[in-house]
Design an enzyme around this catalytic site. Structure first.
Site, mmCIF file in Angstrom:
data_model
loop_
_atom_site.group_PDB
_atom_site.id
_atom_site.type_symbol
_atom_site.label_atom_id
_atom_site.label_comp_id
_atom_site.label_asym_id
_atom_site.label_seq_id
_atom_site.Cartn_x
_atom_site.Cartn_y
_atom_site.Cartn_z
ATOM 1 N N GLY A 14 0.841 -1.204 0.000
ATOM 2 C CA GLY A 14 0.000 0.000 0.000
ATOM 3 C C GLY A 14 0.870 1.245 0.000
ATOM 4 O O GLY A 14 1.845 1.318 0.741
ATOM 5 N N ARG A 75 1.230 -4.960 -5.810
ATOM 6 C CA ARG A 75 1.251 -6.227 -5.062
ATOM 7 C C ARG A 75 1.567 -7.303 -6.096
ATOM 8 O O ARG A 75 1.140 -7.204 -7.242
ATOM 9 C CB ARG A 75 -0.098 -6.454 -4.391
ATOM 10 C CG ARG A 75 -0.469 -5.253 -3.499
ATOM 11 C CD ARG A 75 -1.553 -5.582 -2.501
ATOM 12 N NE ARG A 75 -2.151 -4.351 -1.961
ATOM 13 C CZ ARG A 75 -1.819 -3.805 -0.800
ATOM 14 N NH1 ARG A 75 -0.884 -4.334 -0.050
ATOM 15 N NH2 ARG A 75 -2.416 -2.717 -0.386
ATOM 16 N N ASP A 106 4.540 -4.859 6.218
ATOM 17 C CA ASP A 106 5.042 -6.158 6.674
ATOM 18 C C ASP A 106 5.121 -7.188 5.557
ATOM 19 O O ASP A 106 6.047 -7.997 5.521
ATOM 20 C CB ASP A 106 4.255 -6.668 7.892
ATOM 21 C CG ASP A 106 2.838 -7.053 7.551
ATOM 22 O OD1 ASP A 106 2.246 -6.404 6.671
ATOM 23 O OD2 ASP A 106 2.332 -8.017 8.163
ATOM 24 N N THR A 129 3.873 2.700 5.646
ATOM 25 C CA THR A 129 2.470 2.271 5.622
ATOM 26 C C THR A 129 1.659 3.237 6.484
ATOM 27 O O THR A 129 2.133 3.655 7.547
ATOM 28 C CB THR A 129 2.288 0.820 6.136
ATOM 29 O OG1 THR A 129 0.899 0.581 6.358
ATOM 30 C CG2 THR A 129 3.024 0.552 7.430
ATOM 31 N N ASP A 131 -0.833 2.548 8.180
ATOM 32 C CA ASP A 131 -1.477 1.863 9.308
ATOM 33 C C ASP A 131 -0.731 1.959 10.635
ATOM 34 O O ASP A 131 -1.307 1.681 11.681
ATOM 35 C CB ASP A 131 -1.671 0.376 8.969
ATOM 36 C CG ASP A 131 -2.671 0.184 7.843
ATOM 37 O OD1 ASP A 131 -3.563 1.041 7.713
ATOM 38 O OD2 ASP A 131 -2.548 -0.804 7.098
ATOM 39 N N ASP A 133 1.272 -0.054 11.885
ATOM 40 C CA ASP A 133 1.156 -1.332 12.587
ATOM 41 C C ASP A 133 2.455 -2.140 12.588
ATOM 42 O O ASP A 133 2.422 -3.360 12.726
ATOM 43 C CB ASP A 133 0.025 -2.173 11.962
ATOM 44 C CG ASP A 133 0.247 -2.414 10.472
ATOM 45 O OD1 ASP A 133 1.135 -1.765 9.881
ATOM 46 O OD2 ASP A 133 -0.475 -3.243 9.903
ATOM 47 N N ARG A 175 -7.379 -2.286 8.579
ATOM 48 C CA ARG A 175 -7.999 -3.615 8.487
ATOM 49 C C ARG A 175 -7.715 -4.433 9.735
ATOM 50 O O ARG A 175 -8.585 -5.115 10.250
ATOM 51 C CB ARG A 175 -7.470 -4.368 7.262
ATOM 52 C CG ARG A 175 -8.417 -4.302 6.083
ATOM 53 C CD ARG A 175 -7.765 -4.907 4.880
ATOM 54 N NE ARG A 175 -6.446 -4.304 4.677
ATOM 55 C CZ ARG A 175 -5.598 -4.619 3.704
ATOM 56 N NH1 ARG A 175 -5.907 -5.550 2.860
ATOM 57 N NH2 ARG A 175 -4.440 -4.011 3.567
#
Ligand code: ATP
Length: 327
Positions: A14, A75, A106, A129, A131, A133, A175
């Protein structure tokens, strides 16, 4: 000191605002150390296709402030196979690329680690990213920009919600992780925040909204992460519309979606991306590989890639408690 002939750099997974700033820092640090640089377009897809472009100082002029990534991102299913990775490694060798900087999340690092293991390539990752995360860094490149975009939108929704005494369900990205939801919810003054890390009963959500709406008779904003187990904004909206107790409440859902990925990176993301880009190249020159560069407590830190994707970064549960006090 590790001799590097040619450094490959790619953005993958992403996209995130600040990837360009990181790319700029990688290219300029390499050039300053007399290392050739090859940009790999479209992440692992481009690595397999041999879609490479020579880069020099000026290739990255005037991109510090722009969102997206000039190398494009993708991707790649093919890269998940040994054959695909073999083709990628062959292409890298043909172009004398002996070290790589991977900018991504990741999944990108799982792939990078396999390149190290199977083909002995030196790889350092930069966490890119929205996120946030990733274990091993306090913040990821793109997170601060996405968070500010989300807060800006919540502020706008608050104006209209307030004008009509409406209930708004605002869905933000995430997500598997609730960092954007939790922090944009606090920063935007949300009355309720729902994240994937906690299990919330729908009955509790209904009870809380009803008590808020009757007590204050003004706007109520629920911020929900897309991956929340109640089904995001639409899942909650369906459940509320099916319940007669909500028939008098004006209810709207807004999904912020990809607006959170775009836009100029914030000052904080630009600085983080620049620091990490420089650190990635310097780490490779120092002989490190199979690691991610991150910033923890304002210091550059290296974390083995297998720890980055093998561990889960925890949200701050004390922050979640704040909402109950503040709303
Ligand atoms: P974001 O967190 O923003 O989604 P990401 O880097 O995690 O970014 P992914 O789509 O998960 O994004 O991964 C990017 C690419 O990395 C995949 O399309 C695939 O090519 C490669 N990849 C992911 N997991 C693996 C794996 N286990 N083995 C080999 N390659 C992988």
């Amino acid at each position: 000191m590790q001799d590097i002939e040619c450094l490959g750099v790619y953005t993958s997974g992403g996209d995130a605002p600040g990837m360009n700033a990181c790319l700029r820092a990688v290219v300029r640090t390499a050039v300053a150390n007399d290392i050739e640089v090859m940009g790999i377009r479209r992440g692992y897809e481009g690595m397999i296709a041999g879609d490479f472009v020579e880069m020099e100082r000026r290739s990255v002029s005037n991109i510090l402030q722009s969102g997206g990534t000039i190398l494009k991102s993708a991707r790649s299913e093919a890269f998940r196979t040994e054959e695909g990775r073999q083709r990628a490694a062959d292409n890298l060798r043909e172009n004398s690329i002996d070290a790589l900087v991977a900018i991504g999340g990741d999944g990108t690092f799982r792939g990078a680690s396999k390149l190290c293991d199977e083909h002995g390539l030196g790889v350092v990752g930069c966490p890119g990213t929205i996120d946030n995360d990733l274990y091993g860094t306090d913040q990821t490149i793109g997170y601060d920009t996405a968070l500010n975009t989300a807060i800006d939108n919540i502020d706008r929704i608050r104006d209209t919600a307030d004008a009509h005494n409406r209930l708004f369900l605002v869905e933000v990205m995430g997500r598997d992780a609730g960092f954007i939801a939790l922090n944009s919810g606090i920063g935007g003054g949300a009355e309720l925040i729902l994240i994937p890390e906690t299990i919330t009963e729908m009955s509790m959500v209904k009870e809380r909204i009803l008590s808020l709406m009757t007590a204050q008779r003004r706007s109520t904003i629920v911020v929900v992460a897309e991956g929340d187990e109640l089904g995001g904004a639409q899942g909650i909206e369906r459940a509320l519309r099916d319940d007669e107790a909500f028939s008098d409440i004006e209810l709207r859902s807004t999904i912020l979606g990809h607006t959170q990925r775009g836009g100029a990176p914030t000052a904080s993301d630009r600085v983080l991306a620049s620091r990490l880009g420089v650190a990635a190249v310097e780490s490779l020159m120092d002989g490190h590989s199979d690691v991610m560069v991150g910033v923890t407590n304002n210091e550059i830190k290296l974390t083995p890639l297998h720890n980055v994707y093998g561990r889960r970064k925890s949200i701050d549960y004390d922050l979640l408690k704040l909402t109950q006090i503040l709303s």
